[in-house]
Design a protein around this motif. Sequence first.
Motif, mmCIF file in Angstrom:
data_model
loop_
_atom_site.group_PDB
_atom_site.id
_atom_site.type_symbol
_atom_site.label_atom_id
_atom_site.label_comp_id
_atom_site.label_asym_id
_atom_site.label_seq_id
_atom_site.Cartn_x
_atom_site.Cartn_y
_atom_site.Cartn_z
ATOM 1 N N LEU A 106 0.733 -1.356 -0.031
ATOM 2 C CA LEU A 106 0.177 -0.013 -0.058
ATOM 3 C C LEU A 106 0.870 1.217 -0.100
ATOM 4 N N GLY A 107 1.778 1.094 0.743
ATOM 5 C CA GLY A 107 2.683 2.495 0.813
ATOM 6 C C GLY A 107 2.118 3.426 1.849
ATOM 7 N N ARG A 108 2.959 4.742 1.785
ATOM 8 C CA ARG A 108 2.490 5.579 2.761
ATOM 9 C C ARG A 108 1.084 6.214 2.576
ATOM 10 N N ILE A 109 0.393 6.375 3.671
ATOM 11 C CA ILE A 109 -0.951 6.795 3.750
ATOM 12 C C ILE A 109 -1.091 7.891 4.510
ATOM 13 N N ASP A 110 -1.663 9.089 4.298
ATOM 14 C CA ASP A 110 -1.703 10.259 4.965
ATOM 15 C C ASP A 110 -3.100 10.192 5.956
ATOM 16 N N ALA A 111 -4.324 9.566 5.086
ATOM 17 C CA ALA A 111 -5.314 9.497 5.644
ATOM 18 C C ALA A 111 -6.359 8.544 4.885
ATOM 19 N N VAL A 112 -7.370 8.164 5.649
ATOM 20 C CA VAL A 112 -8.484 7.420 4.986
ATOM 21 C C VAL A 112 -9.795 8.059 5.223
ATOM 22 N N TYR A 113 -10.523 7.808 3.833
ATOM 23 C CA TYR A 113 -11.822 8.101 3.803
ATOM 24 C C TYR A 113 -12.710 6.865 3.663
ATOM 25 N N ASP A 114 -13.515 6.549 4.600
ATOM 26 C CA ASP A 114 -14.387 5.376 4.551
ATOM 27 C C ASP A 114 -16.057 5.771 4.741
ATOM 28 N N ARG A 115 -16.238 5.839 3.387
ATOM 29 C CA ARG A 115 -17.742 6.132 3.542
ATOM 30 C C ARG A 115 -18.641 4.965 3.361
ATOM 31 N N ALA A 116 -18.145 3.953 2.831
ATOM 32 C CA ALA A 116 -19.161 2.691 2.263
ATOM 33 C C ALA A 116 -18.231 1.358 2.742
ATOM 34 N N ALA A 117 -17.339 1.294 3.526
ATOM 35 C CA ALA A 117 -16.463 0.127 3.825
ATOM 36 C C ALA A 117 -16.878 -0.509 5.079
ATOM 37 N N LEU A 118 -16.915 0.059 5.943
ATOM 38 C CA LEU A 118 -17.240 -0.433 7.177
ATOM 39 C C LEU A 118 -18.572 -1.008 7.430
ATOM 40 N N VAL A 119 -19.534 0.004 6.872
ATOM 41 C CA VAL A 119 -20.824 -0.190 6.866
ATOM 42 C C VAL A 119 -21.360 -1.360 5.959
ATOM 43 N N ALA B 275 -11.180 -3.223 11.217
ATOM 44 C CA ALA B 275 -10.946 -1.992 11.893
ATOM 45 C C ALA B 275 -9.281 -2.219 12.053
ATOM 46 N N ASP B 276 -8.919 -3.307 12.611
ATOM 47 C CA ASP B 276 -7.657 -3.645 13.231
ATOM 48 C C ASP B 276 -6.639 -3.812 11.810
ATOM 49 N N HIS B 277 -7.169 -4.354 10.820
ATOM 50 C CA HIS B 277 -6.320 -4.351 9.468
ATOM 51 C C HIS B 277 -6.034 -3.088 8.990
ATOM 52 N N LEU B 278 -7.077 -2.318 8.986
ATOM 53 C CA LEU B 278 -6.927 -0.952 8.190
ATOM 54 C C LEU B 278 -5.987 0.084 9.176
ATOM 55 N N ALA B 279 -6.007 -0.108 10.568
ATOM 56 C CA ALA B 279 -4.993 0.446 11.282
ATOM 57 C C ALA B 279 -3.796 -0.080 11.119
ATOM 58 N N ALA B 280 -3.557 -1.126 10.828
ATOM 59 C CA ALA B 280 -2.096 -1.785 10.859
ATOM 60 C C ALA B 280 -1.479 -1.396 9.261
ATOM 61 N N VAL B 281 -2.159 -1.509 8.292
ATOM 62 C CA VAL B 281 -1.628 -1.325 7.036
ATOM 63 C C VAL B 281 -1.804 0.124 6.551
ATOM 64 N N THR B 282 -2.229 1.298 7.264
ATOM 65 C CA THR B 282 -2.179 2.660 7.210
ATOM 66 C C THR B 282 -1.399 3.266 8.007
ATOM 67 N N GLY B 283 -0.862 2.469 9.087
ATOM 68 C CA GLY B 283 0.180 3.219 10.064
ATOM 69 C C GLY B 283 -0.733 4.012 11.051
ATOM 70 N N ARG B 284 -1.922 3.473 11.261
ATOM 71 C CA ARG B 284 -2.921 4.233 11.969
ATOM 72 C C ARG B 284 -3.024 5.856 11.482
ATOM 73 N N ALA B 285 -3.211 5.714 10.061
ATOM 74 C CA ALA B 285 -3.314 7.187 9.634
ATOM 75 C C ALA B 285 -4.954 7.635 10.089
ATOM 76 N N ARG B 286 -4.902 8.855 10.124
ATOM 77 C CA ARG B 286 -6.222 9.585 10.478
ATOM 78 C C ARG B 286 -7.302 9.133 9.480
ATOM 79 N N GLN B 287 -8.612 9.175 9.891
ATOM 80 C CA GLN B 287 -9.762 8.625 9.296
ATOM 81 C C GLN B 287 -10.798 9.706 9.338
ATOM 82 N N LEU B 288 -11.839 9.699 8.152
ATOM 83 C CA LEU B 288 -13.048 10.197 8.191
ATOM 84 C C LEU B 288 -14.096 9.033 7.772
ATOM 85 N N LEU B 289 -14.742 8.847 8.681
ATOM 86 C CA LEU B 289 -15.490 7.621 8.640
ATOM 87 C C LEU B 289 -17.154 8.125 8.674
#
Length: 212
Positions: A114-127, A138-152
């Motif tokens: 995936l590489g460096r991620i600065d933020a996550v935009y999750d409109r339709a994934a979790l739901v 949730a755990d996988h997303l935090a791990a692969v993005t280095g806990r990048a901030r999210q708009l959910l």
Amino acid sequence: MDASFWHAKWEKSEIGFHQDDFNPLLLEHFGALSLPAGSRVFVPLCGKTRDILWLLESGYRVVGVELSRVAVDQLFADMELQPAISRTGPLPHFAVEDLDIYCGDIFDLTGSELGRIDAVYDRAALVALPATMRQRYADHLAAVTGRARQLLVAYEYDQSLQDGPPFAVGADEIRRLYSPHYEPTLLASTEVAGGLRGKCPATEHVWLLRRD
């Protein structure tokens, strides 16, 4: 709910979840992420969302992951782009300038790919995920993005009145899922006009997830 469910939805064009315009909650609240131009935004389970185009036009780089090859092909066709296709990791990689899409199961996507991620935009994934899969997601997303901030963006409604997806994911569950990795902050709540699929009242909640 397995991969065949989503493959069938795309193959039959049963994509009522797809929005033909930019999501107004994205436009209104994306600034809460405080991202400089050129930041790289991850859109999980992206489908062919037009929100990707808005992010690109706003000066961001975008990376997404989508299970369905049909959706990926339509995404690029809708933007009249011809991606280069390669495979250096577990998932096929579709790329044009400032846009990378991986096609396959998000749980097969690694942080190194995936590489460096600065933020996550999750409109339709979790739901889109049943309750049994949400903590893993949730755990996988935090791990692969280095806990990048999210708009959910999440829905809340009486699940007994309507089958998902989208599933109802309330505030208590959001905090339980993400508190190991983030400090969740509720930014806004808005009633879904006409109810969810016109069948039951529903509210959309916009969350900001940041490291605590």
